[in-house]
Scaffold this active site. Structure first.
Site, mmCIF file in Angstrom:
data_model
loop_
_atom_site.group_PDB
_atom_site.id
_atom_site.type_symbol
_atom_site.label_atom_id
_atom_site.label_comp_id
_atom_site.label_asym_id
_atom_site.label_seq_id
_atom_site.Cartn_x
_atom_site.Cartn_y
_atom_site.Cartn_z
ATOM 1 N N GLY A 181 0.844 -1.193 0.000
ATOM 2 C CA GLY A 181 0.000 0.000 0.000
ATOM 3 C C GLY A 181 0.874 1.235 0.000
ATOM 4 O O GLY A 181 2.051 1.175 0.374
ATOM 5 N N GLN B 31 2.692 9.887 1.752
ATOM 6 C CA GLN B 31 4.060 9.345 1.777
ATOM 7 C C GLN B 31 4.913 9.848 0.616
ATOM 8 O O GLN B 31 6.141 9.758 0.671
ATOM 9 C CB GLN B 31 4.020 7.811 1.764
ATOM 10 C CG GLN B 31 3.443 7.220 3.039
ATOM 11 C CD GLN B 31 3.357 5.711 2.953
ATOM 12 O OE1 GLN B 31 2.408 5.172 2.387
ATOM 13 N NE2 GLN B 31 4.346 5.019 3.485
ATOM 14 N N CYS C 129 6.102 -0.273 7.558
ATOM 15 C CA CYS C 129 5.736 0.933 6.813
ATOM 16 C C CYS C 129 6.925 1.387 5.983
ATOM 17 O O CYS C 129 8.057 1.437 6.482
ATOM 18 C CB CYS C 129 5.318 2.037 7.783
ATOM 19 S SG CYS C 129 4.807 3.553 6.948
ATOM 20 N N LEU C 130 6.674 1.717 4.728
ATOM 21 C CA LEU C 130 7.754 2.183 3.850
ATOM 22 C C LEU C 130 8.363 3.479 4.357
ATOM 23 O O LEU C 130 9.505 3.801 4.009
ATOM 24 C CB LEU C 130 7.215 2.370 2.421
ATOM 25 C CG LEU C 130 6.734 1.075 1.745
ATOM 26 C CD1 LEU C 130 6.045 1.398 0.426
ATOM 27 C CD2 LEU C 130 7.886 0.101 1.533
ATOM 28 N N HIS D 97 -4.286 1.388 7.908
ATOM 29 C CA HIS D 97 -2.912 1.917 7.978
ATOM 30 C C HIS D 97 -2.763 3.128 7.033
ATOM 31 O O HIS D 97 -2.197 4.157 7.421
ATOM 32 C CB HIS D 97 -1.936 0.786 7.614
ATOM 33 C CG HIS D 97 -0.496 1.169 7.504
ATOM 34 N ND1 HIS D 97 0.467 0.704 8.379
ATOM 35 C CD2 HIS D 97 0.169 1.948 6.604
ATOM 36 C CE1 HIS D 97 1.648 1.203 8.024
ATOM 37 N NE2 HIS D 97 1.495 1.958 6.952
ATOM 38 N N GLU D 98 -3.279 2.991 5.808
ATOM 39 C CA GLU D 98 -3.160 4.096 4.828
ATOM 40 C C GLU D 98 -4.014 5.289 5.246
ATOM 41 O O GLU D 98 -3.597 6.439 5.078
ATOM 42 C CB GLU D 98 -3.552 3.634 3.420
ATOM 43 C CG GLU D 98 -2.820 2.433 2.856
ATOM 44 C CD GLU D 98 -1.321 2.463 3.007
ATOM 45 O OE1 GLU D 98 -0.754 3.549 3.199
ATOM 46 O OE2 GLU D 98 -0.709 1.382 2.960
ATOM 47 N N HIS E 126 -2.183 7.435 7.595
ATOM 48 C CA HIS E 126 -1.224 8.338 6.938
ATOM 49 C C HIS E 126 -1.912 9.643 6.533
ATOM 50 O O HIS E 126 -1.314 10.725 6.643
ATOM 51 C CB HIS E 126 -0.625 7.692 5.685
ATOM 52 C CG HIS E 126 0.524 6.765 5.944
ATOM 53 N ND1 HIS E 126 1.704 7.175 6.523
ATOM 54 C CD2 HIS E 126 0.690 5.438 5.678
ATOM 55 C CE1 HIS E 126 2.533 6.146 6.599
ATOM 56 N NE2 HIS E 126 1.939 5.072 6.094
HETATM 57 O O1 GNR Z 1 4.080 -2.600 2.560
HETATM 58 C C1 GNR Z 1 3.447 -2.472 3.614
HETATM 59 N N1 GNR Z 1 3.157 -3.576 4.346
HETATM 60 C C2 GNR Z 1 2.304 -3.560 5.446
HETATM 61 C C3 GNR Z 1 2.303 -4.664 6.283
HETATM 62 C C4 GNR Z 1 1.459 -4.722 7.367
HETATM 63 C C5 GNR Z 1 0.607 -3.667 7.608
HETATM 64 C C6 GNR Z 1 0.599 -2.555 6.812
HETATM 65 C C7 GNR Z 1 1.442 -2.505 5.714
HETATM 66 S S1 GNR Z 1 1.401 -1.102 4.673
HETATM 67 C C8 GNR Z 1 3.062 -1.127 4.087
HETATM 68 C C9 GNR Z 1 3.272 -0.057 3.031
HETATM 69 C C10 GNR Z 1 3.068 1.305 3.661
HETATM 70 O O2 GNR Z 1 3.883 1.839 4.390
HETATM 71 N N2 GNR Z 1 1.928 1.892 3.450
HETATM 72 O O3 GNR Z 1 1.661 3.075 4.041
HETATM 73 NI NI NI Z 2 2.820 3.137 5.833
#
Ligand code: GNR
Ligand code: NI
Length: 170
Positions: free
Chosen positions: A49, A54, A94-95, A136-137, A140
């Site tokens: 995601g 980001q 998270c990236l 999660h997104e 952000h």
């Molecule tokens: O790549 C991602 N893997 C992930 C694994 C578990 C819960 C959430 C994520 S999202 C993350 C990519 C990212 O940072 N999205 O904002």
């Molecule tokens: Ni993230």
């Protein structure tokens, strides 16, 4: 298409609250190219995601693909959670917080209303990893990171680990 730079913690721009997308903008070439660039950036990373926040675009949308084959791209524009149920614990990453993984509790099942990449209104009820990723997104877009859910002690450990990682890279 282009790879976009991903902001990393503790960049203060990750704390920006994103503004709604004008629905009339969705089908414009500029917005569609941005979506393609975000997918390319997410697949390249690799991640499942990517929120616009980001890549320093402070508008309410994200791209997601949780499939094994990386062939099920999904776009969520102006997402709103209209119902949620239960709880699940998932080890998140998270990236924008590279190399850090931690358990986070989130709703198990959610119903989300959003615009798709054609600008059409959609409603989806989903659970498991897709529900985790959407939540999660959406965090952000509020300027929130998964490490904000950790205890102060664990967050301090994360800050030190990232500082050490950066020192080794530099
Ligand atoms: O790549 C991602 N893997 C992930 C694994 C578990 C819960 C959430 C994520 S999202 C993350 C990519 C990212 O940072 N999205 O904002
Ligand atoms: Ni993230």
């Amino acid at each position: 298409m282009a790879l976009l730079p991903i902001l990393e913690f503790p960049d203060p721009r990750l704390r920006t609250k994103a503004a709604p997308v004008d629905p009339a903008e969705v089908t414009t070439p500029g917005f569609q190219t941005l979506l393609d660039d975000m997918f390319q950036t997410m697949y390249d990373a690799p991640g499942i995601g990517l929120a616009a926040s980001q890549v320093d675009v402070h508008k309410r949308f994200m791209v997601i693909d949780i499939s094994e084959e990386k062939n099920l791209p999904q776009v969520f524009i102006n997402p709103e959670i209209t119902a949620h149920d239960g709880g699940q614990v998932y080890q998140e990453g998270c990236l924008s917080v590279p190399g850090i993984f931690a358990d986070v509790t989130r709703a198990d099942t959610i119903t989300v209303r959003y615009l798709d990449r054609q600008g059409q209104s959609q409603e989806l009820t989903t659970g498991g990893l897709l529900a985790v990723c959407i939540q999660h997104e959406m965090d952000h877009l509020e300027g929130k990171l998964f490490i904000d859910y950790l205890s102060p002690l664990k967050r301090e450990m994360v800050r030190k680990k990232l500082a050490k990682q950066r020192k080794h890279v530099a």
